[in-house]
Write a protein that holds these residues in place. Structure first.
Motif, PDB file in Angstrom:
ATOM      1  N   SER A  20       0.821  -1.212   0.000  1.00  0.00           N
ATOM      2  CA  SER A  20       0.000   0.000   0.000  1.00  0.00           C
ATOM      3  C   SER A  20       0.856   1.264   0.000  1.00  0.00           C
ATOM      4  CB  SER A  20      -0.957   0.016   1.190  1.00  0.00           C
ATOM      5  OG  SER A  20      -0.249   0.020   2.409  1.00  0.00           O
ATOM      6  N   ARG A  21       2.065   1.191   0.508  1.00  0.00           N
ATOM      7  CA  ARG A  21       2.937   2.374   0.536  1.00  0.00           C
ATOM      8  C   ARG A  21       3.715   2.556  -0.770  1.00  0.00           C
ATOM      9  NH1 ARG A  21       5.222  -1.340   3.952  1.00  0.00           N
ATOM     10  NH2 ARG A  21       7.319  -2.050   3.405  1.00  0.00           N
ATOM     11  N   ASP A  22       3.686   1.556  -1.673  1.00  0.00           N
ATOM     12  CA  ASP A  22       4.332   1.701  -2.981  1.00  0.00           C
ATOM     13  C   ASP A  22       3.612   2.780  -3.777  1.00  0.00           C
ATOM     14  OD1 ASP A  22       6.124  -0.356  -2.434  1.00  0.00           O
ATOM     15  OD2 ASP A  22       4.939  -1.868  -3.503  1.00  0.00           O
ATOM     16  N   MET A  23       4.327   3.362  -4.703  1.00  0.00           N
ATOM     17  CA  MET A  23       3.724   4.380  -5.559  1.00  0.00           C
ATOM     18  C   MET A  23       2.946   3.707  -6.698  1.00  0.00           C
ATOM     19  SD  MET A  23       4.422   7.168  -4.106  1.00  0.00           S
ATOM     20  CE  MET A  23       4.797   6.597  -2.456  1.00  0.00           C
ATOM     21  N   VAL A  24       1.948   4.389  -7.204  1.00  0.00           N
ATOM     22  CA  VAL A  24       1.080   3.861  -8.255  1.00  0.00           C
ATOM     23  C   VAL A  24       1.893   3.439  -9.473  1.00  0.00           C
ATOM     24  CG1 VAL A  24      -0.727   4.500  -9.901  1.00  0.00           C
ATOM     25  CG2 VAL A  24      -0.983   5.078  -7.474  1.00  0.00           C
ATOM     26  N   VAL A  25       2.973   4.142  -9.766  1.00  0.00           N
ATOM     27  CA  VAL A  25       3.801   3.784 -10.920  1.00  0.00           C
ATOM     28  C   VAL A  25       4.303   2.347 -10.800  1.00  0.00           C
ATOM     29  CG1 VAL A  25       6.007   4.684 -10.032  1.00  0.00           C
ATOM     30  CG2 VAL A  25       5.577   4.614 -12.504  1.00  0.00           C
ATOM     31  N   SER A  38      -4.893  -5.864 -13.030  1.00  0.00           N
ATOM     32  CA  SER A  38      -5.016  -5.499 -11.620  1.00  0.00           C
ATOM     33  C   SER A  38      -3.900  -6.164 -10.839  1.00  0.00           C
ATOM     34  CB  SER A  38      -6.374  -5.919 -11.052  1.00  0.00           C
ATOM     35  OG  SER A  38      -6.432  -7.324 -10.929  1.00  0.00           O
ATOM     36  N   VAL A  39      -3.583  -5.603  -9.689  1.00  0.00           N
ATOM     37  CA  VAL A  39      -2.636  -6.233  -8.775  1.00  0.00           C
ATOM     38  C   VAL A  39      -3.213  -6.163  -7.370  1.00  0.00           C
ATOM     39  CG1 VAL A  39      -0.548  -5.833 -10.141  1.00  0.00           C
ATOM     40  CG2 VAL A  39      -1.272  -4.124  -8.494  1.00  0.00           C
ATOM     41  N   LEU A  40      -2.877  -7.162  -6.595  1.00  0.00           N
ATOM     42  CA  LEU A  40      -3.308  -7.175  -5.206  1.00  0.00           C
ATOM     43  C   LEU A  40      -2.413  -6.242  -4.403  1.00  0.00           C
ATOM     44  CD1 LEU A  40      -3.859 -10.996  -4.711  1.00  0.00           C
ATOM     45  CD2 LEU A  40      -5.538  -9.233  -5.278  1.00  0.00           C
ATOM     46  N   VAL A  41      -2.954  -5.741  -3.313  1.00  0.00           N
ATOM     47  CA  VAL A  41      -2.191  -4.910  -2.390  1.00  0.00           C
ATOM     48  C   VAL A  41      -2.078  -5.704  -1.099  1.00  0.00           C
ATOM     49  CG1 VAL A  41      -1.982  -2.668  -1.284  1.00  0.00           C
ATOM     50  CG2 VAL A  41      -3.149  -2.849  -3.498  1.00  0.00           C
ATOM     51  N   ILE A  42      -0.846  -6.102  -0.784  1.00  0.00           N
ATOM     52  CA  ILE A  42      -0.598  -6.964   0.366  1.00  0.00           C
ATOM     53  C   ILE A  42       0.449  -6.317   1.259  1.00  0.00           C
ATOM     54  CG2 ILE A  42       0.247  -9.225   1.119  1.00  0.00           C
ATOM     55  CD1 ILE A  42      -0.803 -10.362  -1.537  1.00  0.00           C
ATOM     56  N   ASP A  43       0.093  -6.120   2.515  1.00  0.00           N
ATOM     57  CA  ASP A  43       1.010  -5.592   3.525  1.00  0.00           C
ATOM     58  C   ASP A  43       1.226  -6.654   4.589  1.00  0.00           C
ATOM     59  OD1 ASP A  43       1.140  -3.130   2.230  1.00  0.00           O
ATOM     60  OD2 ASP A  43      -0.384  -2.206   3.506  1.00  0.00           O
ATOM     61  N   ASP A  44       2.477  -7.012   4.836  1.00  0.00           N
ATOM     62  CA  ASP A  44       2.808  -8.002   5.871  1.00  0.00           C
ATOM     63  C   ASP A  44       1.976  -9.277   5.727  1.00  0.00           C
ATOM     64  OD1 ASP A  44       4.683  -6.224   7.039  1.00  0.00           O
ATOM     65  OD2 ASP A  44       3.035  -5.207   8.098  1.00  0.00           O
ATOM     66  N   ASP A  45       1.900  -9.798   4.509  1.00  0.00           N
ATOM     67  CA  ASP A  45       1.177 -11.039   4.191  1.00  0.00           C
ATOM     68  C   ASP A  45      -0.329 -10.956   4.395  1.00  0.00           C
ATOM     69  OD1 ASP A  45       3.471 -12.427   3.376  1.00  0.00           O
ATOM     70  OD2 ASP A  45       3.934 -12.982   5.447  1.00  0.00           O
ATOM     71  N   VAL A  46      -0.867  -9.750   4.492  1.00  0.00           N
ATOM     72  CA  VAL A  46      -2.305  -9.566   4.663  1.00  0.00           C
ATOM     73  C   VAL A  46      -2.851  -8.775   3.468  1.00  0.00           C
ATOM     74  CG1 VAL A  46      -4.113  -8.537   6.092  1.00  0.00           C
ATOM     75  CG2 VAL A  46      -2.132  -9.605   7.180  1.00  0.00           C
ATOM     76  N   LEU A  47      -3.912  -9.308   2.845  1.00  0.00           N
ATOM     77  CA  LEU A  47      -4.568  -8.607   1.746  1.00  0.00           C
ATOM     78  C   LEU A  47      -5.260  -7.363   2.289  1.00  0.00           C
ATOM     79  CD1 LEU A  47      -5.539  -8.603  -1.267  1.00  0.00           C
ATOM     80  CD2 LEU A  47      -7.565  -9.806  -0.429  1.00  0.00           C
ATOM     81  N   THR A  70       2.113   9.255  -5.961  1.00  0.00           N
ATOM     82  CA  THR A  70       0.816   8.905  -5.367  1.00  0.00           C
ATOM     83  C   THR A  70       0.886   7.482  -4.833  1.00  0.00           C
ATOM     84  OG1 THR A  70      -0.306  10.322  -6.978  1.00  0.00           O
ATOM     85  CG2 THR A  70      -1.666   8.714  -5.798  1.00  0.00           C
ATOM     86  N   PRO A  71       0.682   7.298  -3.531  1.00  0.00           N
ATOM     87  CA  PRO A  71       0.735   5.936  -2.983  1.00  0.00           C
ATOM     88  C   PRO A  71      -0.475   5.103  -3.409  1.00  0.00           C
ATOM     89  CG  PRO A  71       0.247   7.532  -1.253  1.00  0.00           C
ATOM     90  CD  PRO A  71       0.466   8.314  -2.508  1.00  0.00           C
ATOM     91  N   VAL A  72      -0.240   3.824  -3.564  1.00  0.00           N
ATOM     92  CA  VAL A  72      -1.292   2.880  -3.943  1.00  0.00           C
ATOM     93  C   VAL A  72      -2.466   2.975  -2.971  1.00  0.00           C
ATOM     94  CG1 VAL A  72      -1.834   0.416  -4.128  1.00  0.00           C
ATOM     95  CG2 VAL A  72       0.248   1.319  -5.176  1.00  0.00           C
ATOM     96  N   ALA A  73      -2.171   3.168  -1.694  1.00  0.00           N
ATOM     97  CA  ALA A  73      -3.231   3.237  -0.676  1.00  0.00           C
ATOM     98  C   ALA A  73      -4.271   4.308  -1.004  1.00  0.00           C
ATOM     99  CB  ALA A  73      -2.627   3.518   0.697  1.00  0.00           C
ATOM    100  N   GLN A  74      -3.864   5.338  -1.725  1.00  0.00           N
ATOM    101  CA  GLN A  74      -4.772   6.442  -2.046  1.00  0.00           C
ATOM    102  C   GLN A  74      -5.772   6.075  -3.142  1.00  0.00           C
ATOM    103  OE1 GLN A  74      -2.693  10.190  -2.417  1.00  0.00           O
ATOM    104  NE2 GLN A  74      -4.261  11.012  -3.778  1.00  0.00           N
TER     105      GLN A  74
END
Length: 147
Positions: A20-25, A38-47, A70-74
């Motif tokens: 989620s903290r990665d940039m959209v690029v 599409s890509v999944l957003v996974i932080d610490d092995d949690v979707l 722009t972070p993916v989380a946004q």
């Protein structure tokens, strides 16, 4: 009827994801390099979400934001709808159709094991129908009614 497990078995390749903290690029690079939408957003092995090309276009490109900053989380869809391996594909198709999305993350014991798309579902349903037709043709042409 086929299940998600069967559909996933037909696919190859690794699980494609970003944080989620990665940039959209980075999400866009992953989509381009892996030829997915599409890509999944996974932080610490949690979707935690899913991000699509549409999300990037509508939430980044149209408002004039910079994908490099722009972070993916946004822009991601947080807490996406998921399915299990034993979920029937016809149920997946109905869910995707009714709710207007094209990708479903697949969980097994709470862990992400893949993603199925509407295309995966359609391919498997067509494959099932072809097998049914082959079985019926075999019955008609070989055995016939009354043996």
């Amino acid at each position: 009827m086929s299940t998600v497990r069967i559909a996933l078995a037909q696919k190859s390749g690794a699980l494609i994801h970003v944080r989620s903290r990665d940039m959209v690029v980075e999400a866009l690079r992953q989509m381009r390099d892996n030829r997915v939408r599409s890509v999944l957003v996974i932080d610490d092995d949690v979707l935690v979400g899913i991000v699509t090309q549409g999300d990037c276009a509508i939430k980044v490109l149209l408002p004039g934001l910079d994908a490099k900053q722009t972070p993916v989380a946004q822009v991601m869809t947080a807490n996406p709808v998921t399915v299990r391996l034993d979920h029937p594909l016809d149920g997946c198709m109905a869910m995707m159709s009714q709710r207007g999305f094209r990708h479903l993350p697949v969980l097994d014991a709470g862990k992400v094991v893949g993603v199925i798309s509407i295309g995966d579902v359609v391919k498997n349903i067509i494959r099932d129908l072809e097998h049914n037709v082959d079985d019926l043709m075999g019955y008609i042409l070989k055995d016939g009614p009354g043996g």
